[in-house]
Design a protein around this motif. Structure first.
Motif, PDB file in Angstrom:
ATOM      1  N   LEU A   9     -11.237  23.528   1.401  1.00  0.00           N
ATOM      2  CA  LEU A   9     -11.417  22.098   1.185  1.00  0.00           C
ATOM      3  C   LEU A   9     -10.049  21.453   1.323  1.00  0.00           C
ATOM      4  N   ALA A  10      -9.915  20.535   2.264  1.00  0.00           N
ATOM      5  CA  ALA A  10      -8.643  19.853   2.453  1.00  0.00           C
ATOM      6  C   ALA A  10      -8.532  18.663   1.510  1.00  0.00           C
ATOM      7  N   ASP A  11      -7.327  18.385   1.059  1.00  0.00           N
ATOM      8  CA  ASP A  11      -7.054  17.200   0.254  1.00  0.00           C
ATOM      9  C   ASP A  11      -6.011  16.378   0.987  1.00  0.00           C
ATOM     10  N   ALA A  12      -6.419  15.204   1.450  1.00  0.00           N
ATOM     11  CA  ALA A  12      -5.536  14.347   2.242  1.00  0.00           C
ATOM     12  C   ALA A  12      -4.837  13.289   1.402  1.00  0.00           C
ATOM     13  N   GLY A  13      -4.906  13.381   0.074  1.00  0.00           N
ATOM     14  CA  GLY A  13      -4.164  12.467  -0.777  1.00  0.00           C
ATOM     15  C   GLY A  13      -4.881  11.169  -1.069  1.00  0.00           C
ATOM     16  N   MET A  34       0.848  -1.198   0.000  1.00  0.00           N
ATOM     17  CA  MET A  34       0.000   0.000   0.000  1.00  0.00           C
ATOM     18  C   MET A  34       0.880   1.243   0.000  1.00  0.00           C
ATOM     19  N   THR A  35       0.586   2.165  -0.873  1.00  0.00           N
ATOM     20  CA  THR A  35       1.340   3.418  -0.966  1.00  0.00           C
ATOM     21  C   THR A  35       0.442   4.588  -0.608  1.00  0.00           C
ATOM     22  N   TYR A  36       0.930   5.443   0.278  1.00  0.00           N
ATOM     23  CA  TYR A  36       0.215   6.687   0.566  1.00  0.00           C
ATOM     24  C   TYR A  36       0.789   7.783  -0.315  1.00  0.00           C
ATOM     25  N   GLU A  37      -0.074   8.426  -1.103  1.00  0.00           N
ATOM     26  CA  GLU A  37       0.322   9.546  -1.948  1.00  0.00           C
ATOM     27  C   GLU A  37      -0.159  10.845  -1.315  1.00  0.00           C
ATOM     28  N   ALA A  38       0.760  11.683  -0.880  1.00  0.00           N
ATOM     29  CA  ALA A  38       0.360  12.991  -0.376  1.00  0.00           C
ATOM     30  C   ALA A  38      -0.204  13.827  -1.520  1.00  0.00           C
ATOM     31  N   ALA A  39      -1.186  14.659  -1.223  1.00  0.00           N
ATOM     32  CA  ALA A  39      -1.819  15.492  -2.246  1.00  0.00           C
ATOM     33  C   ALA A  39      -0.808  16.434  -2.880  1.00  0.00           C
ATOM     34  N   GLN A  40      -0.960  16.649  -4.186  1.00  0.00           N
ATOM     35  CA  GLN A  40      -0.044  17.497  -4.946  1.00  0.00           C
ATOM     36  C   GLN A  40      -0.771  18.713  -5.511  1.00  0.00           C
ATOM     37  N   PRO A  72     -10.817  34.774  -5.966  1.00  0.00           N
ATOM     38  CA  PRO A  72     -10.827  33.341  -5.603  1.00  0.00           C
ATOM     39  C   PRO A  72     -12.237  32.758  -5.636  1.00  0.00           C
ATOM     40  N   ASP A  73     -12.737  32.572  -6.845  1.00  0.00           N
ATOM     41  CA  ASP A  73     -14.129  32.156  -7.035  1.00  0.00           C
ATOM     42  C   ASP A  73     -14.319  30.650  -7.102  1.00  0.00           C
ATOM     43  N   TYR A  74     -13.222  29.888  -7.297  1.00  0.00           N
ATOM     44  CA  TYR A  74     -13.349  28.470  -7.601  1.00  0.00           C
ATOM     45  C   TYR A  74     -12.714  27.608  -6.512  1.00  0.00           C
ATOM     46  N   LEU A  75     -13.190  26.368  -6.439  1.00  0.00           N
ATOM     47  CA  LEU A  75     -12.727  25.471  -5.380  1.00  0.00           C
ATOM     48  C   LEU A  75     -11.228  25.208  -5.444  1.00  0.00           C
ATOM     49  N   TYR A  76     -10.657  25.120  -6.652  1.00  0.00           N
ATOM     50  CA  TYR A  76      -9.233  24.816  -6.744  1.00  0.00           C
ATOM     51  C   TYR A  76      -8.379  25.886  -6.062  1.00  0.00           C
ATOM     52  N   GLN A  77      -8.942  27.082  -5.894  1.00  0.00           N
ATOM     53  CA  GLN A  77      -8.212  28.176  -5.252  1.00  0.00           C
ATOM     54  C   GLN A  77      -8.312  28.131  -3.725  1.00  0.00           C
ATOM     55  N   HIS A  78      -9.051  27.154  -3.199  1.00  0.00           N
ATOM     56  CA  HIS A  78      -9.274  27.065  -1.753  1.00  0.00           C
ATOM     57  C   HIS A  78      -8.871  25.700  -1.199  1.00  0.00           C
ATOM     58  N   ILE A  79      -7.913  25.061  -1.856  1.00  0.00           N
ATOM     59  CA  ILE A  79      -7.476  23.733  -1.434  1.00  0.00           C
ATOM     60  C   ILE A  79      -6.361  23.846  -0.391  1.00  0.00           C
ATOM     61  N   ARG A  80      -6.509  23.083   0.683  1.00  0.00           N
ATOM     62  CA  ARG A  80      -5.442  22.946   1.673  1.00  0.00           C
ATOM     63  C   ARG A  80      -4.871  21.538   1.552  1.00  0.00           C
ATOM     64  N   LEU A  81      -3.618  21.434   1.171  1.00  0.00           N
ATOM     65  CA  LEU A  81      -2.980  20.134   1.024  1.00  0.00           C
ATOM     66  C   LEU A  81      -2.632  19.592   2.413  1.00  0.00           C
ATOM     67  N   LEU A  82      -3.035  18.354   2.668  1.00  0.00           N
ATOM     68  CA  LEU A  82      -2.901  17.768   3.991  1.00  0.00           C
ATOM     69  C   LEU A  82      -2.117  16.465   3.867  1.00  0.00           C
ATOM     70  N   ASN A  83      -0.910  16.438   4.437  1.00  0.00           N
ATOM     71  CA  ASN A  83      -0.084  15.234   4.413  1.00  0.00           C
ATOM     72  C   ASN A  83      -0.291  14.480   5.722  1.00  0.00           C
ATOM     73  N   LEU A  84      -0.959  13.335   5.648  1.00  0.00           N
ATOM     74  CA  LEU A  84      -1.296  12.598   6.858  1.00  0.00           C
ATOM     75  C   LEU A  84      -0.087  11.932   7.499  1.00  0.00           C
ATOM     76  N   GLU A  85       1.034  11.888   6.805  1.00  0.00           N
ATOM     77  CA  GLU A  85       2.255  11.357   7.394  1.00  0.00           C
ATOM     78  C   GLU A  85       2.920  12.366   8.327  1.00  0.00           C
ATOM     79  N   ASP A  86       2.432  13.599   8.322  1.00  0.00           N
ATOM     80  CA  ASP A  86       2.994  14.654   9.160  1.00  0.00           C
ATOM     81  C   ASP A  86       2.228  14.860  10.462  1.00  0.00           C
TER      82      ASP A  86
END
Length: 318
Positions: free
Chosen positions: A88-92, A1-7, A19-33
Motif C-alpha cells: 500500500l503506497a502512501d503519497a502524503g 498549500m503545503t505538500y507533506e511527504a508521508a512519514q 508481516p501480517d499487518y498493513l503497516y508492515q507493507h507501506i511504501r512511502l511515496l514522495n510526489l515531489e521526487d
C-alpha cells in the motif's frame, strides 16, 4: 498549500513475528521526487486532503484537517490477507486550512500524478470539497469521448451553489458547471439521500439535472437499489466513487462534521459498494469528512479503515 511527504511515524501496529499487518507493507511515496511509472500490478495509493476550510465556509464543525492521519492510524493496524495488494503506497498529504482553492489544486495535481504513474488513488479527507479537487484531477485524463460518472454515498446532495466561493457543500454543483462548460454530460448518482438533510431547492436541482437519487429509505430493498445503480453505471467508461462518512448513522460514525442518527448502516451500503466495484470501471475513490476531534473511541476512523480494507481485498478492483 503545503505538500507533506508521508512519514514512517504515521504507521504503526501490533508487533508481529510475520508481516501480517498493513503497516508492515507501506511504501512511502514522495510526489515531489517524480515517481516512476509502475511496471507491476496497479497499487493503491493513499493521498490525504488535510483541509477543513470548505467545512468552515459551509458552517460545519471544523476538525476534518486531522482526518487523513486518523484514518491511517486505524488502517495500519488491520491485517493484510490473501487476495489483497502486495503493498500500500502512501503519497502524503495536501495540508491547508485557509486557502481551499489552493488545496484543491494541489490535490488535483497530485492525484493526476498518481493516475499517470499507474496507481489507484484513495483520497482521505478532510472536507468533502475534496470531491471537486478529485474530479479536477481525473477529468483531463479521460481518453477521447470517455464518459466519467460520479457516485457519492452521502446523505447530502452537495449541490449547493458555490456563492461567493466553493465549500464542502458545493462540489457536485461545481462539477456540473464544469461539465456544461466542456460540453460533457453531468453523470451523478447520490446514494443514501435524506429528505431531512437537503432543502427543497437542492432536491429540485437534482431532479432538473437528472441526478440519480437513491433515498435512504430505498436502501432497505438492496436488490432494487443495486439494479438502479448498475443501470446508471452501464453507459459510463470510468467511475469516481466517493464515500462521505457523515452519510452513516452516528451510531457508526460520530466523528464527522455533520453527524445524524438517521443515516445508513455499513450493512446497507456494502452490497452496493461491491456491485459498483464489480463493474471494473472504478478508477479512484475517496472517503471524506473524517473529524477525529469529534470521534468516540476511534469508531469513525475504524469504520473508514474497514471500508478501505474491504476495497483493498475486493477481487478485481485493483
Amino acid at each position: 498549500m503545503t505538500y507533506e511527504a508521508a512519514q514512517p511515524s504515521w504507521w504503526s501496529g501490533r508487533q508481529a513475528q510475520h508481516p501480517d499487518y498493513l503497516y508492515q507493507h507501506i511504501r512511502l511515496l514522495n510526489l515531489e521526487d517524480s515517481p516512476a511509472r509502475l511496471t507491476e500490478t496497479r497499487l493503491p495509493a493513499l493521498l490525504g486532503y488535510a483541509c477543513e476550510a470548505g467545512v468552515a465556509r459551509n458552517q460545519g464543525r471544523v476538525g476534518a484537517a486531522e482526518g487523513p492521519n486518523a484514518i491511517r492510524e486505524a488502517l495500519g493496524k488491520l491485517p493484510l490477507l490473501h487476495g489483497g495488494p502486495v503493498a500500500l503506497a502512501d503519497a502524503g498529504n495536501i495540508r491547508e486550512n485557509t486557502d481551499m482553492e489552493g488545496a484543491q489544486k494541489g490535490f488535483a495535481n497530485c492525484l493526476k500524478t498518481l493516475l499517470e504513474t499507474g496507481y489507484f488513488p484513495i483520497g482521505l479527507g478532510g472536507g468533502h470539497d475534496m470531491a471537486y479537487a478529485h474530479y479536477m484531477g481525473l477529468r483531463g485524463l479521460m481518453p477521447g469521448k470517455g464518459r466519467l460518472g460520479m457516485i457519492n454515498f452521502d446523505a447530502h446532495l452537495d449541490l449547493r451553489q458555490p456563492v461567493p466561493r466553493g465549500h464542502s457543500g458545493s462540489p457536485y454543483h461545481q462539477m456540473a458547471a464544469d461539465c456544461e462548460a466542456r460540453g460533457d454530460r453531468f453523470s451523478y448518482a447520490c446514494v443514501g439521500v435524506r429528505a431531512d438533510a437537503n432543502t427543497q431547492e437542492l432536491l429540485d436541482r437534482a431532479s432538473q439535472w437528472g441526478v440519480l437519487c437513491l433515498s435512504r429509505d430505498s436502501l432497505g430493498d438492496t436488490g432494487a437499489a443495486e439494479t438502479r445503480l448498475l443501470a446508471f453505471c452501464e453507459s459510463l467508461d470510468a467511475i469516481y466513487l466517493s464515500i462521505d462518512l457523515d452519510g452513516f448513522t452516528s451510531a457508526f460514525a460520530p466523528g464527522v462534521s455533520a453527524a445524524s442518527p438517521m443515516g445508513f448502516t455499513p450493512q446497507e451500503i456494502l452490497p452496493l459498494l461491491r456491485a459498483v466495484w464489480d463493474t471494473g470501471k472504478v478508477v479512484s475513490m475517496d472517503l471524506a469528512e473524517m473529524n477525529p476531534g469529534l470521534d468516540r473511541d476511534g469508531q469513525t476512523a475504524r469504520l473508514a479503515a474497514s471500508l478501505i480494507h474491504t476495497a483493498l481485498h475486493h477481487p478485481g478492483l485493483l
